[in-house]
Motif scaffolding. Structure first.
Motif, short mmCIF file in Angstrom:
data_model
loop_
_atom_site.label_atom_id
_atom_site.label_comp_id
_atom_site.label_asym_id
_atom_site.label_seq_id
_atom_site.Cartn_x
_atom_site.Cartn_y
_atom_site.Cartn_z
N VAL A 170 -61.68 -57.47 56.93
CA VAL A 170 -60.45 -58.15 57.33
C VAL A 170 -60.78 -59.37 58.18
N ASP A 171 -61.75 -59.20 59.10
CA ASP A 171 -62.18 -60.32 59.95
C ASP A 171 -62.76 -61.44 59.09
N CYS A 172 -63.50 -61.05 58.07
CA CYS A 172 -64.07 -62.03 57.13
C CYS A 172 -62.96 -62.82 56.45
N ALA A 173 -61.93 -62.12 55.98
CA ALA A 173 -60.82 -62.78 55.28
C ALA A 173 -60.05 -63.69 56.23
N LEU A 174 -59.77 -63.22 57.44
CA LEU A 174 -59.00 -64.01 58.40
C LEU A 174 -59.73 -65.28 58.81
N LYS A 175 -61.04 -65.15 59.06
CA LYS A 175 -61.82 -66.32 59.46
C LYS A 175 -61.96 -67.31 58.31
N THR A 176 -62.03 -66.79 57.09
CA THR A 176 -62.12 -67.67 55.93
C THR A 176 -60.83 -68.45 55.75
N VAL A 177 -59.69 -67.78 55.87
CA VAL A 177 -58.39 -68.45 55.74
C VAL A 177 -58.21 -69.46 56.86
N LYS A 178 -58.63 -69.11 58.08
CA LYS A 178 -58.47 -70.01 59.22
C LYS A 178 -59.27 -71.28 59.06
N SER A 179 -60.49 -71.16 58.50
CA SER A 179 -61.36 -72.33 58.39
C SER A 179 -61.17 -73.10 57.08
N GLU A 180 -60.75 -72.41 56.02
CA GLU A 180 -60.69 -73.05 54.70
C GLU A 180 -59.32 -72.98 54.04
N GLY A 181 -58.40 -72.24 54.66
CA GLY A 181 -57.10 -72.06 54.03
C GLY A 181 -57.16 -70.93 53.01
N LEU A 182 -56.02 -70.67 52.36
CA LEU A 182 -55.96 -69.60 51.37
C LEU A 182 -56.89 -69.84 50.19
N THR A 183 -57.14 -71.12 49.88
CA THR A 183 -58.04 -71.42 48.76
C THR A 183 -59.46 -70.95 49.04
N GLY A 184 -59.79 -70.77 50.33
CA GLY A 184 -61.12 -70.29 50.67
C GLY A 184 -61.39 -68.91 50.13
N LEU A 185 -60.35 -68.09 50.02
CA LEU A 185 -60.51 -66.74 49.47
C LEU A 185 -60.82 -66.77 47.99
#
Length: 321
Positions: A170-185
């Protein structure tokens, strides 16, 4: 006439109620796949990430990588010794259960729609290939976020800074969205789509044909097929299907790993360009980085998936074609 009408209504009702059961059986197959295959997948991801870097080869082999993980990410307690090999397994269990449920369910439903019920029982390639490809393409949109490999890569040998490490999926997903937006996922989504479409088409076609011809030859030799023989056929057909699948799509998987684990936001997401770069740097061998643990994983993981799927189908009262 009344008997025919009742029989038709019964089978129609059974057909409608059987649909969800195929998805349940697929979910159980996914859980079995993660239990057996996740440690091999962790080794494969680390090899693909670090052995294709410009800085040079980090691991000498899959065995060397496994030893490093157990040494640096395990503990003195035997039960926890393998925890490094199951890094990121939480999201994999959830993702694979859901993904496998959809993959097997969509494949079965699409195949039934395209071919009906063939009188000969022989697999129809023109129904199997598009069914497998459609199922694979569909699940890639769900699989891509859950398969972000950073949780597996960030072990003791990771080059990531401590501030960039993840405490949980979950932390991985949240930090990814925070730094790259939803497209980061969905970084690596294109490579995942083609990998899953091609891979599932190859897997199901290999599985169906091997299963059919093994059953045919065994029936010719003996009319009594025991449950043990059925399990044996499932192991062989599922295992060979897995090997064929990963042999066909491993380069796409290498590209996907590089895309998903690159710390550079502007890094190219074109799998063809990445494979061209790897080929110029390390040759065709680089495009098949992680082949050893992938093939070693492919047979038992996919064999367990098929055996679990077929067993669950029998328990749920669904007869295979």
């Amino acid at each position: 006439m009344l008997a025919y009408s009742l029989d038709f209504e019964f089978h129609t009702a059974m057909g409608e109620s059987a649909a969800y059961k195929e998805y349940v059986a697929g979910m159980l197959a996914g859980v079995a796949t993660v239990i057996v295959g996740h440690p091999f997948d962790t080794v494969k991801v680390k090899l693909q990430k670090y052995n294709t870097d410009a800085n040079g080869i980090k691991y000498r082999s899959g065995l060397h990588c496994t030893t490093r993980i157990l040494k640096t990410e395990g503990s003195l307690l035997l039960f926890w010794q393998v925890k490094g090999l199951y890094r990121g397994a939480t999201s994999s269990f959830v993702g694979m259960a859901f993904e496998s449920s959809l993959a097997f369910g969509i494949y079965s439903q699409t195949k039934h729609f395209l071919q009906g019920k063939p009188e000969s029982g022989k697999p129809q390639l023109l129904a199997i290939l598009p069914s497998g490809a459609f199922a694979g393409g569909f699940i890639s949109f769900i699989l891509c976020p859950s398969e972000l490999c950073r949780m597996q890569v960030q072990g003791a040998d990771s080059i990531l800074q401590s501030s960039s490490r993840y405490s949980s999926p979950v932390d991985c997903a949240l930090k990814t969205v925070k730094s790259e937006g939803l497209t980061g996922l969905y970084r690596g989504g294109g490579a995942t789509f083609f990998r899953e479409s091609i891979g599932n088409a190859v897997f199901f076609s290999t599985y169906e044909y091997v299963r059919y011809y093994m059953h045919k030859s065994l029936r010719d030799a003996s009319s009594n097929l025991t449950h043990v023989i059925d399990v044996g056929v499932g192991i062989v057909s599922g295992g060979l299907g897995g090997i064929a699948c990963w042999s066909a799509v491993l380069p796409l998987d290498v590209a996907k790993t590089i895309i998903q684990t690159s710390p550079e936001k502007n890094h190219t997401r074109n799998p063809v360009q990445i494979l061209e770069l790897i080929y110029r740097r390390t040759g065709i061998r680089g495009c098949y980085t992680g082949l050893g643990p992938t093939i070693v994983r492919a047979f038992p993981a996919n064999a367990s998936a098929i055996v679990t799927w077929e067993l669950a189908m029998k328990i749920l009262g669904i007869k295979r074609d």
